[in-house]
Design an enzyme around this catalytic site. Sequence first.
Site, short mmCIF file in Angstrom:
data_model
loop_
_atom_site.label_atom_id
_atom_site.label_comp_id
_atom_site.label_asym_id
_atom_site.label_seq_id
_atom_site.Cartn_x
_atom_site.Cartn_y
_atom_site.Cartn_z
N GLU A 210 0.91 -1.24 0.08
CA GLU A 210 -0.08 0.00 -0.13
C GLU A 210 0.93 1.40 0.04
O GLU A 210 2.01 1.22 0.40
CB GLU A 210 -0.79 -0.11 1.33
CG GLU A 210 -1.79 -1.29 1.35
CD GLU A 210 -3.03 -1.19 0.46
OE1 GLU A 210 -3.29 -0.01 -0.03
OE2 GLU A 210 -3.65 -2.04 0.41
N LYS A 225 -3.70 -11.89 11.74
CA LYS A 225 -3.91 -13.31 11.30
C LYS A 225 -3.67 -14.27 12.21
O LYS A 225 -4.30 -15.31 12.58
CB LYS A 225 -3.03 -13.73 10.02
CG LYS A 225 -3.67 -12.68 8.86
CD LYS A 225 -2.73 -12.85 7.63
CE LYS A 225 -3.23 -11.79 6.40
NZ LYS A 225 -2.23 -11.57 5.44
#
Length: 340
Positions: A210, A225
């Site tokens: 990003e 995660k």
Amino acid sequence: MRVRICLVGLGAVGQGFLRAAQLKGEYLKKRYGLELTFTGIADSSGAIYDINGLDIAEILKHKKREGVGSHPSGFEGMSGLELLDEVEYDCLVEATPTSITDGEPGRSLLMKALGDGKHVVTSNKGHLALFYSELMELSSEAGAELMFEASVGGAMPIINLARETLTSCSIESVIGILNGTTNFILSRMTSEGSSYEQALLEAQELGIAETNPAQDVEGTDAACKAVILANAILGRPCTLRDVSVEGITGITQGAIELAAQDGYLIKLIAEISDDKLEVGPRLVKMGSPYAVDGTLNMATLRTDLAGEVTAVGRGAGSLETASAMLTDTLTIWRRHRETE
């Protein structure tokens, strides 16, 4: 059998889910007798719904130009949450952006859908990392499925592997590479001799990182995660606040070269067990299962009966991530077709 889908979030993952449904529509119908009908779709511009089903190809074509709210049949400004009150559906497919501060808008969407007894498939991880126990409790009370394979590792089937395939085993730990962006940067630093800054810039130019890569390079994405895996596979109640996190911003080319001289690579590794919940740079042996390159993700399950079982797969990509969501949707339908 017809399953009515309400899709909220039409970025790369949401559009990938629509394309996957298009590509596999006939296959699902022929092999399983499953027909997916999209009765509602929402993005940040608004929503569109039709009880008889929306034309996926036409929606994708319109989305290339502008949001669904501006569609001639759309409702500009209608939120995903408002759409859930208007549309008739069996399963919410949620693909809104991740928020690690409050889990919104995903958390409210899941609470609403589950509270109404609707099944949910999500690729989002923010709400799961912050409110896993709360969401699973609501799912259980409502008798509605909440599935989230795509939230960890994109197309890497680690959750279903542990929960569906290794059911005779106790999982003792999960150790792996859970972020493709950092793996790409570290791989480039190793193979090309690039500096951290050069490798990050290349990742950004390729669309892998990003513009603001903080969540990836500081380890927060992998930490989210890790929390999901800890809860879902090890049954360890925890949230993002419980993870010890260190990113890769301090890794230098000198450190990469020094590790290589001794036959090691530096990788951002997540370790989840009863005693550990951490993400940080570690040395891994060249040629080991941890030596995957580029944007690949991998995770090794350490089990009591089967020993070590490793899964490797693409950690991102719209169609790859959508494949996991489509599999979750199919799983829900197969589990409930006898009773619905």
